[in-house]
Design an enzyme around this catalytic site. Structure first.
Site, PDB file in Angstrom:
ATOM      1  N   GLY A 148       0.932  -1.438  -0.055  1.00 44.60           N
ATOM      2  CA  GLY A 148      -0.050  -0.168  -0.051  1.00 44.60           C
ATOM      3  C   GLY A 148       0.939   1.240   0.118  1.00 44.60           C
ATOM      4  N   THR A 149       0.893   2.088  -1.042  1.00 43.52           N
ATOM      5  CA  THR A 149       2.130   2.685  -1.575  1.00 43.52           C
ATOM      6  C   THR A 149       1.887   4.086  -2.349  1.00 43.52           C
ATOM      7  OG1 THR A 149       3.025   0.511  -2.048  1.00 43.52           O
ATOM      8  CG2 THR A 149       3.840   2.470  -3.418  1.00 43.52           C
TER       9      THR A 149
END
EC number: 3.4.25.1
Lengths: 208, 262
Positions: free
Chosen positions: A11-12
């Site tokens: 999750g970036t």
């Protein structure tokens, strides 16, 4: 399909931009399993071959596997062609895997780098398997918060100092708004002479 | 051929005691006994040409082509058994297509040649198959420029600036070597090629009707493999016929000079 319950996700926030005489790619360093941070110093800027890098977002397992497969394919390409692969070929191999396995994968990848034929290129490969050549590519959950900033502030004419500053600011903003982006800021400056990697420690990243 | 009749020439999977593979040599002979094909890599272009005796006057015009597209930017000229040539063409197209689906870019000529050479060579390794009785000349363009290759029935393949196979091999080769291939323009090269092909045909087949094909990949065709416009070929043929008649009489020296237009 999305992530399985408990699957590790990057999750970036990832970013890659074309600048005056270089490409700069950047990413945060958070890897999470739901609300738990599985790794706070992850390296999402993965070397593929020569001066070609990819930025990974989505499932950690999927993107690591694809990056490894594509790296292998490009090594074979280099030996059989007796020539270094281009960023374009690299991106299209990534795209093949993403498209042909779209129902099983959660992977959004940015491929960027320099090659002897086309010079600097950035390709965005979002989930689903499409391919987009861009000057500035954004990816990951955190990117949603910085589209406005990037559209306002980015210019391909920026020099490398301004470029680096821009990429770091964008990442900082995303990391402060997105719960699943955080940790440190990793960047890589790519030009025809090679790659220069840098990072800003999490404690030095200003939050709001 | 001392080994003929000793049993060493019936299988390509066995060497003769002198270290030769007769089946492959026979295939080469078969491939060379049909027409004549020429390939020329020139300044900003590559040209393929082929001439053969007309099989029958009843045959529909242009029904037995020996120059074909492998991909948009790659052409192939074959001499030898037509059915074998069709198989080779199919494989070449399949390999080009495979390359496209792997890398999503047009296949480089050398890659297609390597894969095709591999396939043809595989047919010289087993007693259960017969080597291809075909010589293939392959020309194309990619990011590294123009390329010309020839694959022999043995599977051997080399890159060339100029190459020739078939009945007129010997004479055409000497003439090819005299041409300044790196600097000659495609249109002029086509002119030279037509004359060489016609001469090769006349030397072996006399006045038999012939079938000639010329194709090229040049800047003018935008890097695509296309057939050379018929009027360019016809002009060269007419020129050749006129020069030929003059050659008999006092105009011989003049004819010789017009050939040296490098």
């Amino acid at each position: 399909m999305g992530l399985k319950p408990g699957e590790v996700s990057t999750g970036t926030t990832i970013l890659a931009g074309k600048f005056k005489d270089c490409i700069i790619i950047g990413a945060d360093s958070r890897t999470s399993m739901g609300t738990y941070i599985a790794n706070r110093v992850t390296d999402k800027l993965t070397h593929v071959v020569d001066s070609i890098y990819c930025c990974r977002s989505g499932s950690a397992a999927d993107t690591q596997a694809i990056a490894a497969i594509v790296k292998y394919e490009l090594d074979v390409y280099a030996t059989s062609h007796n020539e270094r692969p281009t960023v374009k070929v690299a991106a299209k191999i990534f795209k093949r895997y993403l498209y042909e396995n779209k129902s099983r994968l959660t992977a959004g990848i940015i491929v960027a780098g320099w090659d002897h034929q086309d010079g600097f290129s950035v390709y965005n490969l979002p989930v689903g398997g499409s391919i987009h050549e861009m000057n500035l590519a954004l990816g990951g959950s955190g990117s949603l918060f910085i589209y406005g900033f990037c559209e306002e502030m980015y210019s391909p004419e920026m020099n490398r100092e301004d470029g680096l500053k821009f990429i770091r600011t964008a990442l900082k903003l995303a990391m402060s708004s997105d719960a699943s982006s955080g940790g440190m800021i990793r960047t890589a400056i790519i030009d025809e002479n090679g790659v220069q990697r840098d990072d800003v420690l999490g404690s030095d990243v200003k939050t709001y | 051929m001392t080994s003929v009749g000793t049993g060493y020439d019936i299988s390509s999977s066995t060497y003769s005691t002198e270290g030769r593979i007769y089946q492959v040599e026979y295939a080469t002979q078969a491939a060379n006994s049909f027409g004549t094909s020429i390939g020329m890599k020139v300044n900003n272009g590559v040209i393929l040409g082929s001439v053969s005796r007309k099989i029958s006057k009843l045959l529909k015009p242009a029904s037995n082509k020996c120059i074909s597209h492998v991909d948009k930017h790659i052409g192939i000229a074959t001499t030898g058994w037509t059915a074998d040539a069709r198989e080779i063409l199919n494989i070449a197209r399949r390999e080009a297509e495979n390359y496209r689906s792997s890398y999503k870019i047009p296949p480089p000529t050398t890659q297609v040649v390597q894969r095709l050479g591999f396939y043809i060579h595989a047919h010289t390794l087993y007693s259960s198959v017969r080597p291809f009785g075909v010589n293939s000349i392959i020309g194309g363009k990619d990011d590294n420029g123009y390329h010309l290759h020839m694959i022999e029935p043995s599977g051997e393949h080399w890159g060339y600036r100029g190459c020739v196979v078939g009945k007129g091999q010997k004479e055409v080769k000497t003439e090819l070597e005299r041409i300044d291939l790196d600097n000659i323009d495609p249109t002029l090269a086509v002119n030279r090629m037509v004359k060489m092909l016609l001469k090769a045909h006349r030397d072996s087949e006399k006045e038999e009707p012939y079938h000639m094909e010329i194709s090229w990949v040049t800047e003018e065709t935008n890097g695509y493999h296309e057939r050379v416009p018929q009027n360019i070929i016809d002009d060269a043929i007419n020129q050749f016929e006129n020069e030929g008649h003059e050659g008999e009489g006092e105009g011989a020296d003049e004819a010789q000079e017009t050939m040296e237009v490098e």
